[in-house]
Motif scaffolding. Structure first.
Motif, PDB file in Angstrom:
ATOM      1  N   VAL A  14     -10.093  -4.232   0.238  1.00  0.00           N
ATOM      2  CA  VAL A  14      -9.151  -3.126   0.030  1.00  0.00           C
ATOM      3  C   VAL A  14      -7.797  -3.466   0.643  1.00  0.00           C
ATOM      4  CG1 VAL A  14      -8.703  -0.698   0.521  1.00  0.00           C
ATOM      5  CG2 VAL A  14     -11.008  -1.438  -0.065  1.00  0.00           C
ATOM      6  N   LEU A  68      -5.477   5.770   5.162  1.00  0.00           N
ATOM      7  CA  LEU A  68      -6.924   5.695   4.961  1.00  0.00           C
ATOM      8  C   LEU A  68      -7.485   4.348   5.411  1.00  0.00           C
ATOM      9  CD1 LEU A  68      -7.302   7.452   1.481  1.00  0.00           C
ATOM     10  CD2 LEU A  68      -7.859   8.377   3.740  1.00  0.00           C
ATOM     11  N   ILE A  69      -6.737   3.288   5.214  1.00  0.00           N
ATOM     12  CA  ILE A  69      -7.189   1.964   5.669  1.00  0.00           C
ATOM     13  C   ILE A  69      -7.291   1.938   7.190  1.00  0.00           C
ATOM     14  CG2 ILE A  69      -6.474  -0.452   5.881  1.00  0.00           C
ATOM     15  CD1 ILE A  69      -5.422  -0.280   3.036  1.00  0.00           C
ATOM     16  N   SER A  99      -0.443   7.111   1.734  1.00  0.00           N
ATOM     17  CA  SER A  99      -1.784   7.671   1.927  1.00  0.00           C
ATOM     18  C   SER A  99      -2.835   6.584   2.057  1.00  0.00           C
ATOM     19  CB  SER A  99      -2.133   8.604   0.768  1.00  0.00           C
ATOM     20  OG  SER A  99      -1.224   9.676   0.684  1.00  0.00           O
ATOM     21  N   ARG A 100      -2.713   5.521   1.241  1.00  0.00           N
ATOM     22  CA  ARG A 100      -3.709   4.456   1.315  1.00  0.00           C
ATOM     23  C   ARG A 100      -3.617   3.713   2.640  1.00  0.00           C
ATOM     24  NH1 ARG A 100      -3.370  -0.098  -3.104  1.00  0.00           N
ATOM     25  NH2 ARG A 100      -3.788   1.659  -4.507  1.00  0.00           N
ATOM     26  N   HIS A 129       0.835  -1.195   0.000  1.00  0.00           N
ATOM     27  CA  HIS A 129       0.000   0.000   0.000  1.00  0.00           C
ATOM     28  C   HIS A 129       0.874   1.251   0.000  1.00  0.00           C
ATOM     29  CE1 HIS A 129      -3.817  -2.061   0.576  1.00  0.00           C
ATOM     30  NE2 HIS A 129      -3.261  -2.801   1.511  1.00  0.00           N
ATOM     31  N   SER A 130       0.360   2.295  -0.593  1.00  0.00           N
ATOM     32  CA  SER A 130       1.049   3.575  -0.539  1.00  0.00           C
ATOM     33  C   SER A 130       0.875   4.189   0.840  1.00  0.00           C
ATOM     34  CB  SER A 130       0.494   4.520  -1.605  1.00  0.00           C
ATOM     35  OG  SER A 130      -0.873   4.827  -1.329  1.00  0.00           O
TER      36      SER A 130
END
Length: 446
Positions: free
Chosen positions: A364, A325-326, A321-322, A318-319
Motif C-alpha cells: 500500500v 490511514l497508512i 486521507s490515505r 498519497h492523498s
C-alpha cells in the motif's frame, strides 16, 4: 470493564460536545494562525482544541471518582492528583503557545517543570525488572531523570506528528488502546492493583481522542494545537511511568508456576521503557529523524520543516486521507503486535502474522509508484489515471491527462481544429492543450 467503558464514554461525549463552543471561542480570540509554508492545510483553521480535550479529561476523572471500584484509586493512589497537576501545567503552556506563540526553549523548560511536578508528587520509576534477576531498584535521582526524559520525549513525539488532520489524535488513540489492553490484563488477570491507574488514564485518553476525532478528520474544522498534543503525550507517559517499576515479577511467577512462563508473560515489562515507546514507535522515529536531519544541516533541532514522515507520504503521491490511514496501520501493527507477543504463547504465529501484514503495508505504501492500466473495455468506467497513455491528436498535455473532453466526446462530427482559425491553431500548438487558451485569445481578438 463496565466502569472503564463508562468513563471512556463520558470523556468522549464531553469532549465532542465542547469542541463546537471551543471552536467559536478560538475564532473570536483570534487563535487562527496564518497558513505557514510547512502546513498542508490551505485555509486558516482555529486551534485551542486542547481546551475541549482538557474538559473531557476532567469529566472522565470526575465520573471515575463516583464509581465503586475506580473511586478507590483516588484514595489509594496519588497518581491521579499528579496527573492533573502535570496536565494542567502542560495545558496552560499549550494554550499560550496556540494563541501567542512560545519559544521552543521556553516550551521545553515548561515540559520539564510539568514532569518535575509529577515526579515530586510520586509519579516516578522506582525499579526496573530484569529477566532472571528480578527488580533492580533505582535511586530517586535516577528515577527522576528517567521519568522526566520519558515525559519530554513522549510529549515532543506526539507534538511532531500533529501535522495532518486527525493524525495525532488517531495514533494516540491506537497507542492508548494497546496500552489499556495490556494494563487491564495485568490488573484483572494477575490481580496487580498498581496497573489500575494506567488502565484508567488510558481509558480516559481513548475517550478524549474519540470525542475529538469527528471534528478533526480531513477536512478539519479545528486543530488540537499544542494545548492538546502536549497533553496527550504527557498522559501516555504518565500511564507508562505509573506501571513501570511497580509490577513485581515474583507475583506473576507465583501465579503462573514457573519463571520461564513469567518471563514470557512479562516481555514488555522486562523492558519498561520500550513498551510505551513501541506504542508510539512512528512518532518517536519521526522525532529522532527530525533531530538528526536538522542537526546535520546545521539547524536547530527545534527548527520546523516539511520533511516529517507524513509530509513524505504526501510527496510520494498519497492523498491526505490515505496518508493518515497508512500511519494508523503501522501504528496499530507495532502497538498491538507488541501487546500480542506479551499475552500469547505462540510467539511464532504472531511474528509471522506481523510479517505478512508488513508486506501488505509496504504494498500500500508503494502504491503511488505503480500506475496500473485498466483494459480498454473498462477504461470508460475507471478514473483517468488508470487509462492507457494513448491520446487523440491535438490533445497532448495536462488537460488530456486529466481526462479533458474532446470534440468526439461531445458528439461532434467536425474535428475541433477545423473550427479554429489559422492563428488560433498556431496558438493552440504552442500552448499544448487549447480550449481555454484559445477561447481567451478569441475574446481578445474580438
Amino acid at each position: 470493564m463496565r466502569e472503564y467503558l463508562l468513563v471512556m464514554f463520558v470523556s468522549a461525549a464531553v469532549t465532542y460536545l465542547l469542541v463546537s463552543p471551543v471552536r467559536k471561542f478560538a475564532i473570536a480570540a483570534g487563535a487562527m494562525p496564518a497558513v505557514r509554508a510547512r502546513d498542508v492545510h490551505r485555509e486558516p483553521t482555529p486551534r485551542l482544541g486542547g481546551i475541549a480535550m482538557f474538559g473531557g479529561l476532567l469529566a472522565g476523572l470526575l465520573a471515575a471518582s463516583q464509581l465503586t471500584n475506580l473511586g478507590r484509586l483516588f484514595v489509594q493512589s496519588a497518581d491521579i492528583k499528579a496527573l492533573l497537576s502535570g496536565a494542567g501545567i502542560m495545558f496552560v503552556l499549550g494554550v499560550l503557545d496556540d494563541k501567542w506563540g512560545v519559544d521552543a526553549l521556553v516550551k521545553l523548560g515548561g515540559q520539564m517543570i510539568a514532569a518535575g511536578v509529577m515526579v515530586w508528587q510520586g509519579i516516578t520509576v522506582i525499579a526496573i525488572p530484569v529477566p532472571g534477576y528480578g527488580s533492580v531498584p533505582v535511586t530517586p535521582t535516577q528515577g527522576m531523570l528517567i521519568s522526566v526524559v520519558l515525559v519530554v520525549v513522549m510529549v515532543n513525539a506526539v507534538n511532531f506528528i500533529d501535522g495532518l488532520d486527525g493524525l495525532a489524535a488517531g495514533m494516540v488513540c491506537i497507542a492508548a488502546m494497546a496500552f489499556f489492553l495490556y494494563s487491564y490484563r495485568l490488573w484483572l488477570g494477575y490481580g496487580i492493583n498498581d496497573a489500575a491507574p494506567a488502565a484508567l488514564f488510558t481509558a480516559v485518553l481513548i475517550g478524549m481522542c474519540l470525542g475529538f476525532l469527528p471534528h478533526n478528520l480531513h477536512p478539519a474544522r479545528i486543530f488540537m494545537g499544542d494545548s492538546g498534543s502536549m497533553m496527550l503525550g504527557l498522559m501516555l507517559a504518565v500511564a507508562a511511568i505509573s506501571i513501570t517499576g511497580r509490577v513485581d515479577p515474583d507475583l506473576i511467577t507465583e501465579q503462573v508456576g514457573s519463571q520461564t512462563t513469567a518471563v514470557h508473560a512479562l516481555v514488555p515489562i522486562y523492558i519498561p521503557l520500550i513498551l510505551p515507546l513501541t506504542v508510539i514507535a512512528l512518532p518517536l522515529a519521526d522525532l529522532l529523524l527530525a533531530v538528526v536531519r536538522r542537526t546535520w544541516a546545521g539547524k536547530s533541532p527545534f527548527a520546523a520543516d516539511k520533511q516529517h514522515l507524513h509530509h513524505r507520504l504526501l510527496e510520494v503521491g498519497h492523498s491526505h486521507s490515505r496518508a493518515v490511514l497508512i500511519m494508523y496501520f503501522w501504528a496499530a501493527l507495532i502497538a498491538f503486535g507488541t501487546v500480542a507477543v506479551s499475552i500469547t504463547h505462540t510467539g511464532r504465529t504472531v511474528v509471522l502474522t506481523m510479517a505478512g501484514l508488513c508486506l501488505v503495508g509496504l504494498a500500500v505504501l508503494l502504491m503511488p509508484r505503480f500506475r496500473p492500466r485498466a483494459p480498454k473495455a473498462v477504461q470508460s468506467f475507471v478514473p483517468p489515471r488508470y487509462r492507457d497513455g494513448e491520446q487523440a491528436p491535438g490533445t497532448e498535455g495536462p488537460a488530456a491527462e486529466e481526462g479533458a473532453p474532446t470534440a468526439a466526446d461531445a458528439g461532434g462530427d467536425t474535428p475541433a481544429m477545423a473550427e479554429l482559425s489559422a492563428e488560433d491553431k498556431a496558438l493552440l500548438g504552442r500552448l499544448g492543450t487549447g480550449a481555454t487558451a484559445a477561447g481567451q485569445h478569441g475574446e481578445r481578438r474580438s
